[in-house]
Design a protein around this motif. Structure first.
Motif, mmCIF file in Angstrom:
data_model
loop_
_atom_site.group_PDB
_atom_site.id
_atom_site.type_symbol
_atom_site.label_atom_id
_atom_site.label_comp_id
_atom_site.label_asym_id
_atom_site.label_seq_id
_atom_site.Cartn_x
_atom_site.Cartn_y
_atom_site.Cartn_z
ATOM 1 N N GLY A 15 0.824 5.052 -4.243
ATOM 2 C CA GLY A 15 1.425 3.734 -4.081
ATOM 3 C C GLY A 15 2.867 3.790 -3.600
ATOM 4 N N LEU A 50 0.838 -1.185 0.000
ATOM 5 C CA LEU A 50 0.000 0.000 0.000
ATOM 6 C C LEU A 50 0.875 1.238 0.000
ATOM 7 N N HIS A 51 0.269 2.377 -0.245
ATOM 8 C CA HIS A 51 0.989 3.621 -0.013
ATOM 9 C C HIS A 51 1.326 3.662 1.473
ATOM 10 N N GLY A 79 -3.564 4.754 -4.861
ATOM 11 C CA GLY A 79 -3.381 4.299 -3.498
ATOM 12 C C GLY A 79 -4.503 4.807 -2.608
ATOM 13 N N SER A 80 -4.510 4.388 -1.371
ATOM 14 C CA SER A 80 -3.392 3.622 -0.861
ATOM 15 C C SER A 80 -3.447 2.137 -1.197
ATOM 16 N N SER A 137 -9.000 5.564 -0.992
ATOM 17 C CA SER A 137 -7.939 4.559 -1.137
ATOM 18 C C SER A 137 -8.381 3.238 -1.727
#
Length: 391
Positions: free
Chosen positions: A90, A81-82, A109-110, A134
């Motif tokens: 990201g 994930l981010h 993202g996330s 996200s």
């Protein structure tokens, strides 16, 4: 237990792939389906890094993952994930995730790894989280579907999930098609999602002038035209930008979540993440209270719209996926910071907790959002199912 499929991972979507999948209960309604798990969910025996090199709090076991396993789905691994979910591209401490089909571009993202895992067919559905977009942003940019449930939905528990903002966090799924999402949702609530007739449905079209590029604007208008062809009544509506409420709330709560790590001289966060968390820690109680006051005003506005309209149709992203490292985008009003351009379209609906789906359009890597009323998740998913390929 089945062994997870052996596939390459040039997109760096996977945070952890065990030698054996966690097998779902035999004979359950989700038997035969596989799912990936965003690396914020606690899974016994699996590491949790939140895609950061910094230490993160313990969260315990995810109620949602356990429930999906009981329903028969098999978990094949964890996705990147981010970093700590605080971003929309990201970027993370493990090389960052790239777009499933274009290595020069971001996946969003996330929940970027989640979107990549389903876009490439590596899992039938993916668990993600959505605090400001996200789930919906990576779904749109990767050409898949995503669903953010009503805040606090009993079937989509955030217990055992590392939070970003307890006010705005949601857990939800991504999949290549909304039918899979509807199947999972129906299994969780012991029901069945059925397609809903669009004839007479009142649709508020939220397409703020200048907030998207021409490609996204055309795709959104084409979606509106398609709904009109199905009998819906489409009317343009207006909502303000809500980041003045969203950002202070999320940053202040994120700083509290990661308060212990922030006490370290070098906690291990990426520079942008560290700066954002420190910004959140510096906010005063008055700053945060003002943001909550603004949130209440915005809730009044949105509730009014969702009284006059059955659903809202809006773009899910301002442009097609940007290049890696791109910090600004060109939209109708000019050059805008990427974060602002994206979040002003998606954050209102997580800030205010209403159910939202992101659906692909006929334009590659551009999605639209359908937004419903609090608690009307089944109807929203049913409308999305009936829309089908028309979206």
């Amino acid at each position: 237990m089945p062994t997870p499929p052996d596939f390459p991972d040039p997109q760096r979507a996977w945070a952890y792939r065990p030698s054996e999948a966690l097998e779902g209960a035999p004979g359950g309604p989700l038997a035969g389906l596989t799912f990936s798990v965003k690396d914020l969910f606690g899974v016994p025996g699996w590491p949790l890094t939140a895609s950061t090199r910094a230490p993160v709090p313990e969260v315990g076991e995810s109620v949602l993952v356990r429930r999906l396993l009981e329903l028969g789905a098999s978990a094949v691994g964890k996705t990147h994930l981010h970093e700590v979910a605080l971003g929309i591209t990201g970027l993370n401490g493990y090389g960052s995730t790239t777009h499933p089909h274009d290595p020069a571009r971001v996946p969003g993202g996330s929940s970027g790894g989640a979107a990549v895992s389903v876009a490439l067919g590596q899992a039938d559905f993916a668990l993600g989280t959505d605090t400001g977009g996200s789930i919906r942003v990576p779904a749109a940019w990767c050409g898949v579907a995503g669903y953010k449930p009503t805040k606090g939905h009993p079937d989509w528990s955030t217990q055992g999930v590392l939070p970003l903002s307890w006010t705005c966090d949601h857990a939800g799924p991504l999949a290549r098609d909304l039918g899979t999402i509807a199947r999972v949702h129906g299994a969780l609530n012991r029901g069945q999602i059925r397609g809903q007739d669009w004839n007479g449905v009142r649709v508020g079209l939220w397409l703020p002038d200048g907030w998207t590029d021409a490609t996204v604007r055309a795709a959104t208008l084409a979606s509106a035209t398609d709904l009109e062809g199905r009998g819906a009544v489409v009317t343009q509506v207006h909502l303000p930008e809500m980041l003045d409420a969203y950002s202070p709330i999320v940053l202040s709560e994120a700083a509290q979540v990661h308060a212990e790590a922030l006490q370290l001289a070098d906690p291990g966060f990426q520079p942008f993440t560290l700066s954002a968390l420190r910004q959140g820690a510096a906010l005063s109680a008055e700053d945060v209270q003002h943001a909550f006051d603004r949130r209440a005003d915005y809730a009044w506005l949105l509730n009014g719209l969702l009284t006059a309209f059955d659903v809202i149709l809006a773009p899910a992203v301002p442009t097609p996926p940007p290049l890696i490292g791109q910090d600004e985008v060109e939209v109708g009003e000019g050059t805008v910071p990427l974060r602002r351009a994206v979040l002003r379209l998606t954050a209102p609906f997580s800030l205010l907790g209403v159910p939202t789906v992101s659906l692909p359009t006929s334009t590659a890597d551009v999605g639209v959002q359908l937004v419903g009323r609090h608690g009307e998740d089944d109807r929203l998913l049913g409308l999305g199912l009936a829309w089908g390929a028309g979206a």
